[in-house]
Enzyme design. Sequence first.
Site, mmCIF file in Angstrom:
data_model
loop_
_atom_site.group_PDB
_atom_site.id
_atom_site.type_symbol
_atom_site.label_atom_id
_atom_site.label_comp_id
_atom_site.label_asym_id
_atom_site.label_seq_id
_atom_site.Cartn_x
_atom_site.Cartn_y
_atom_site.Cartn_z
ATOM 1 N N ALA A 154 -3.496 16.789 3.258
ATOM 2 C CA ALA A 154 -2.590 17.763 3.863
ATOM 3 C C ALA A 154 -1.179 17.186 3.750
ATOM 4 O O ALA A 154 -1.002 15.967 3.663
ATOM 5 C CB ALA A 154 -2.967 17.970 5.323
ATOM 6 N N GLY A 178 -7.375 15.868 3.497
ATOM 7 C CA GLY A 178 -7.647 17.289 3.218
ATOM 8 C C GLY A 178 -8.088 17.535 1.780
ATOM 9 O O GLY A 178 -8.763 18.529 1.500
ATOM 10 N N GLU A 181 -11.697 16.789 1.819
ATOM 11 C CA GLU A 181 -12.324 17.874 2.586
ATOM 12 C C GLU A 181 -12.415 19.144 1.739
ATOM 13 O O GLU A 181 -13.400 19.882 1.811
ATOM 14 C CB GLU A 181 -11.521 18.133 3.871
ATOM 15 C CG GLU A 181 -11.662 16.988 4.869
ATOM 16 C CD GLU A 181 -10.761 17.145 6.079
ATOM 17 O OE1 GLU A 181 -9.531 17.171 5.899
ATOM 18 O OE2 GLU A 181 -11.278 17.260 7.202
ATOM 19 N N GLU A 199 -7.288 9.688 7.602
ATOM 20 C CA GLU A 199 -6.538 10.275 8.725
ATOM 21 C C GLU A 199 -6.297 9.314 9.875
ATOM 22 O O GLU A 199 -5.238 9.342 10.503
ATOM 23 C CB GLU A 199 -7.260 11.539 9.236
ATOM 24 C CG GLU A 199 -7.091 12.761 8.358
ATOM 25 C CD GLU A 199 -8.121 12.847 7.236
ATOM 26 O OE1 GLU A 199 -8.815 11.836 6.960
ATOM 27 O OE2 GLU A 199 -8.238 13.920 6.628
HETATM 28 N N1 COA Z 1 1.653 14.553 2.108
HETATM 29 C C1 COA Z 1 2.932 14.689 1.703
HETATM 30 N N2 COA Z 1 3.403 14.103 0.587
HETATM 31 C C2 COA Z 1 2.555 13.340 -0.122
HETATM 32 C C3 COA Z 1 1.209 13.161 0.235
HETATM 33 C C4 COA Z 1 0.762 13.818 1.414
HETATM 34 N N3 COA Z 1 -0.516 13.744 1.833
HETATM 35 N N4 COA Z 1 0.621 12.340 -0.669
HETATM 36 C C5 COA Z 1 1.565 12.043 -1.581
HETATM 37 N N5 COA Z 1 2.739 12.634 -1.257
HETATM 38 C C6 COA Z 1 4.021 12.551 -1.978
HETATM 39 C C7 COA Z 1 4.725 11.227 -1.731
HETATM 40 O O1 COA Z 1 5.438 11.266 -0.502
HETATM 41 C C8 COA Z 1 5.631 11.178 -2.950
HETATM 42 O O2 COA Z 1 6.728 12.041 -2.739
HETATM 43 P P1 COA Z 1 8.250 11.535 -3.128
HETATM 44 O O3 COA Z 1 8.157 11.271 -4.616
HETATM 45 O O4 COA Z 1 9.105 12.698 -2.785
HETATM 46 O O5 COA Z 1 8.477 10.301 -2.347
HETATM 47 C C9 COA Z 1 4.781 11.802 -4.049
HETATM 48 O O6 COA Z 1 3.785 12.574 -3.375
HETATM 49 C C10 COA Z 1 4.085 10.783 -4.924
HETATM 50 O O7 COA Z 1 3.329 9.920 -4.079
HETATM 51 P P2 COA Z 1 3.541 8.317 -4.034
HETATM 52 O O8 COA Z 1 3.144 7.854 -2.679
HETATM 53 O O9 COA Z 1 4.902 7.944 -4.514
HETATM 54 O O10 COA Z 1 2.462 7.867 -5.116
HETATM 55 P P3 COA Z 1 1.709 6.463 -5.179
HETATM 56 O O11 COA Z 1 1.035 6.419 -6.507
HETATM 57 O O12 COA Z 1 2.632 5.334 -4.853
HETATM 58 O O13 COA Z 1 0.612 6.521 -4.027
HETATM 59 C C11 COA Z 1 -1.118 7.598 -2.717
HETATM 60 C C12 COA Z 1 -0.417 7.475 -4.086
HETATM 61 C C13 COA Z 1 -2.107 8.755 -2.817
HETATM 62 C C14 COA Z 1 -1.876 6.292 -2.433
HETATM 63 C C15 COA Z 1 -0.085 7.853 -1.618
HETATM 64 O O14 COA Z 1 0.737 8.957 -2.019
HETATM 65 C C16 COA Z 1 -0.675 8.208 -0.263
HETATM 66 O O15 COA Z 1 -1.150 7.317 0.436
HETATM 67 N N6 COA Z 1 -0.627 9.499 0.122
HETATM 68 C C17 COA Z 1 -1.072 9.953 1.411
HETATM 69 C C18 COA Z 1 -2.582 9.993 1.480
HETATM 70 C C19 COA Z 1 -3.057 10.431 2.852
HETATM 71 O O16 COA Z 1 -2.911 9.741 3.837
HETATM 72 N N7 COA Z 1 -3.654 11.637 2.891
HETATM 73 C C20 COA Z 1 -4.238 12.166 4.081
HETATM 74 C C21 COA Z 1 -3.318 13.078 4.731
HETATM 75 S S1 COA Z 1 -4.078 13.767 6.192
#
Ligand code: COA
Length: 256
Positions: free
Chosen positions: A65, A111, A114, A134
Amino acid sequence: MPNPILTSIADRVAWVRINRPEKLNALNSALLNALHKTFSELRQQDEVRVVVLMGAGEKAFVAGADISEFAEFTPEQAHTLVAQGQEKVFDFIENLGKPVIAAINGFALGGGLELAMACHLRIAADHAKMALPEVSLGVIPGYGGTQRLPQLVGKGRALEMILTGSMISAQQAFDFGLVNRVVAADQLLTEVAKMASQLLKNAPSAQAAALRAVKAGYDPSQSGYAVEKELFADCFSTADFKEGTQAFLNKRKANF
Ligand code: COA
């Protein structure tokens, strides 16, 4: 603004792509609304027999999400978010009445996992990573993750994933029974298309009934066995049953 969902239909299979790769396809409200609209249309289209759901780009199926959208929410707003999301997207997909395959082409987190679990079948590329992280944000899964993950992998493994929030590899997900197959990334679409064509060989009304019967077994308000009996009997009035049995008796292939 680019179209948040890209859909193409070929040979009775709809390919639905979540198109927000610059944010790893994170689900914001615009995307959730667009997904609901897309799946509502696909449900009505009889010519669509199988749906494939995937993320745009090579990095992510869906990275969760959209955290930036809900970070300031009150409990009431959070309740509305998940209630609407469950009803309009996650449960809606599970109850679509036709098989939905998640093609997990990268991260499926929160999400995103999910969403993949709301689909009926899952094929993962070998670089895919899955988690319900989460609790690292101080929240729990809200789109059915606490229910569907234990159903798929068992309570012990589900609790380990939910409480640690750790990522698992595609191979581990396969070993857990969380995904049906793991394939090389460049074979993902080919393998998904193969699974879709196997699904197309069988009776759609029987597949819809099987989806309902299996789901009923996980619904405490229903008796899965009773639902199965009803739906089994209902099949006998369908054109698909006539075609399937006549084809067998006449030693020809059924044409569904
Ligand atoms: N919500 C909002 N934005 C998200 C996102 C999320 N769940 N997951 C990734 N993004 C965004 C990042 O903020 C980034 O945006 P920016 O370029 O404007 O800063 C872009 O997507 C690319 O992600 P980034 O984190 O730079 O890539 P990465 O390869 O370094 O890391 C992940 C990848 C998936 C490990 C990392 O993005 C992450 O941990 N995301 C959240 C995962 C999460 O907790 N999901 C559950 C949500 S309930």
